[in-house]
Motif scaffolding. Sequence first.
Motif, PDB file in Angstrom:
ATOM      1  N   GLY A  82      42.986  33.047  39.362  1.00  0.00           N
ATOM      2  CA  GLY A  82      41.768  33.406  40.077  1.00  0.00           C
ATOM      3  C   GLY A  82      42.038  33.796  41.517  1.00  0.00           C
ATOM      4  O   GLY A  82      41.504  34.790  42.028  1.00  0.00           O
ATOM      5  N   LEU A  83      42.887  33.011  42.209  1.00  0.00           N
ATOM      6  CA  LEU A  83      43.216  33.327  43.597  1.00  0.00           C
ATOM      7  C   LEU A  83      44.043  34.605  43.691  1.00  0.00           C
ATOM      8  O   LEU A  83      43.913  35.365  44.650  1.00  0.00           O
ATOM      9  N   ASP A  84      44.875  34.850  42.701  1.00  0.00           N
ATOM     10  CA  ASP A  84      45.632  36.095  42.675  1.00  0.00           C
ATOM     11  C   ASP A  84      44.685  37.288  42.581  1.00  0.00           C
ATOM     12  O   ASP A  84      44.882  38.314  43.237  1.00  0.00           O
ATOM     13  N   HIS A  85      43.629  37.137  41.764  1.00  0.00           N
ATOM     14  CA  HIS A  85      42.629  38.202  41.624  1.00  0.00           C
ATOM     15  C   HIS A  85      41.861  38.389  42.933  1.00  0.00           C
ATOM     16  O   HIS A  85      41.660  39.534  43.390  1.00  0.00           O
ATOM     17  N   LEU A  86      41.437  37.289  43.548  1.00  0.00           N
ATOM     18  CA  LEU A  86      40.654  37.384  44.783  1.00  0.00           C
ATOM     19  C   LEU A  86      41.453  38.003  45.916  1.00  0.00           C
ATOM     20  O   LEU A  86      40.895  38.686  46.781  1.00  0.00           O
ATOM     21  N   THR A  87      42.761  37.750  45.946  1.00  0.00           N
ATOM     22  CA  THR A  87      43.589  38.256  47.041  1.00  0.00           C
ATOM     23  C   THR A  87      44.164  39.630  46.762  1.00  0.00           C
ATOM     24  O   THR A  87      44.881  40.184  47.601  1.00  0.00           O
ATOM     25  N   GLY A  88      43.893  40.180  45.600  1.00  0.00           N
ATOM     26  CA  GLY A  88      44.476  41.475  45.261  1.00  0.00           C
ATOM     27  C   GLY A  88      45.970  41.398  45.040  1.00  0.00           C
ATOM     28  O   GLY A  88      46.710  42.329  45.377  1.00  0.00           O
ATOM     29  N   GLY A  89      46.447  40.261  44.487  1.00  0.00           N
ATOM     30  CA  GLY A  89      47.869  40.115  44.201  1.00  0.00           C
ATOM     31  C   GLY A  89      48.681  39.577  45.354  1.00  0.00           C
ATOM     32  O   GLY A  89      49.903  39.768  45.386  1.00  0.00           O
ATOM     33  N   ARG A  90      48.023  38.854  46.265  1.00  0.00           N
ATOM     34  CA  ARG A  90      48.724  38.326  47.451  1.00  0.00           C
ATOM     35  C   ARG A  90      48.936  36.815  47.383  1.00  0.00           C
ATOM     36  O   ARG A  90      49.325  36.199  48.367  1.00  0.00           O
ATOM     37  N   PHE A  91      48.720  36.196  46.234  1.00  0.00           N
ATOM     38  CA  PHE A  91      48.748  34.740  46.178  1.00  0.00           C
ATOM     39  C   PHE A  91      50.135  34.207  45.828  1.00  0.00           C
ATOM     40  O   PHE A  91      50.857  34.777  45.011  1.00  0.00           O
ATOM     41  N   VAL A  92      50.495  33.079  46.468  1.00  0.00           N
ATOM     42  CA  VAL A  92      51.715  32.330  46.175  1.00  0.00           C
ATOM     43  C   VAL A  92      51.306  30.901  45.836  1.00  0.00           C
ATOM     44  O   VAL A  92      50.582  30.256  46.600  1.00  0.00           O
ATOM     45  N   LEU A  93      51.752  30.411  44.692  1.00  0.00           N
ATOM     46  CA  LEU A  93      51.414  29.059  44.257  1.00  0.00           C
ATOM     47  C   LEU A  93      52.477  28.079  44.733  1.00  0.00           C
ATOM     48  O   LEU A  93      53.609  28.091  44.239  1.00  0.00           O
ATOM     49  N   GLY A  94      52.115  27.251  45.687  1.00  0.00           N
ATOM     50  CA  GLY A  94      52.992  26.171  46.107  1.00  0.00           C
ATOM     51  C   GLY A  94      52.678  24.922  45.302  1.00  0.00           C
ATOM     52  O   GLY A  94      51.519  24.515  45.214  1.00  0.00           O
TER      53      GLY A  94
END
Length: 349
Positions: A82-94
């Motif tokens: 979901g966060l990857d979608h909201l950021t347009g592919g800018r998410f990193v999962l820590g």
Amino acid sequence: MSDAMRLAAMIPHTADPRSAAQLARSYEEAGVDVLAVPEAYGFDAVSWLGYLAAVTERAQLMAQILPIYSRTPALTAMTAAGLDHLTGGRFVLGLGTSGPQVVEGWHGVPYHAPLGRTRETIDICRTVWRRERLDYPGAHYRIPLPPAMGTGLGKPLKLIDRPIQSAIPIYLAALGPANVELAATVAEGWVPFLYIPERASAVWDEALSRGRAKRDRQLGPLEIVAGGPMAIGADVTRLRGRDRDHLALYVGGMGARGQNFYNLLVQRYGFGMEAAQVQDLYLAGRREEAAARLPDELLEGTSLIGDEGYIRDRLGAFRDQGVTVLQVEPIGEDPLADVRRLRAILDSI
């Protein structure tokens, strides 16, 4: 990827989310490449990351760090998608395990098999993001739940939606040898805390070498995220003392005796006597004395505070240890100006 170190900054939880949004925008405009949001036992990181996704455009947004015990692996994967979608592919999962004090004291679940659960969580997340049916017979997570453990009605499902990144980067927070080896083996990145580049090799090189020897080449080189409090100027070294209370909490009070990962790290750095004294004082309620007992060398080593020449030397030490993402917490009188200066220094070396 370029050999130049990228720049990251933590966005703290504040009472006013609009202030956090403005800070994130300002840092992004100043050249910060990664904006990280923490999660402990205050506000969750996910809601803040969703808010920041709407007000940023270029910088990666990183959860730092979502504990594996507070969400099911499938929910962690869904949240990241979901966060990857909201950021347009800018998410990193820590991801990280946190510790038994928080996991059992706050989330109310057993701190059991942290290494195995971390590896299985990573496997499950990647299966979900590939949109494969989730049929995972792990030692710690069995999905679907076997009939003998539930109603017997569970069936393998796959993610309905499609993340922008089919392989969302996973950065693993790790300090102990086994966890660091795991990070170097299966994660895109490693996030050590209280990182002293001059002492890092003696503590972590063996674990990193073992992990890299087993690493899948498709993961690419291991990213290393490290840094600390930062201020640039001719008369700023006094600011190192601002981190004393924060460090004393971690070294002295974050966990019980024998179960404080940060205290054990400080011991491995060579400050065994000081680490024991800080813990004894902190657990006895003498917190100011505990903070005062922290060695100055530890405060200096875990920060980037000094004039521009000193900062350049420190950046060289981080680069020599393979740090690829320099993460800072600006604490000077003009934090934004310091970030701009640091960006200029990074671009010049």
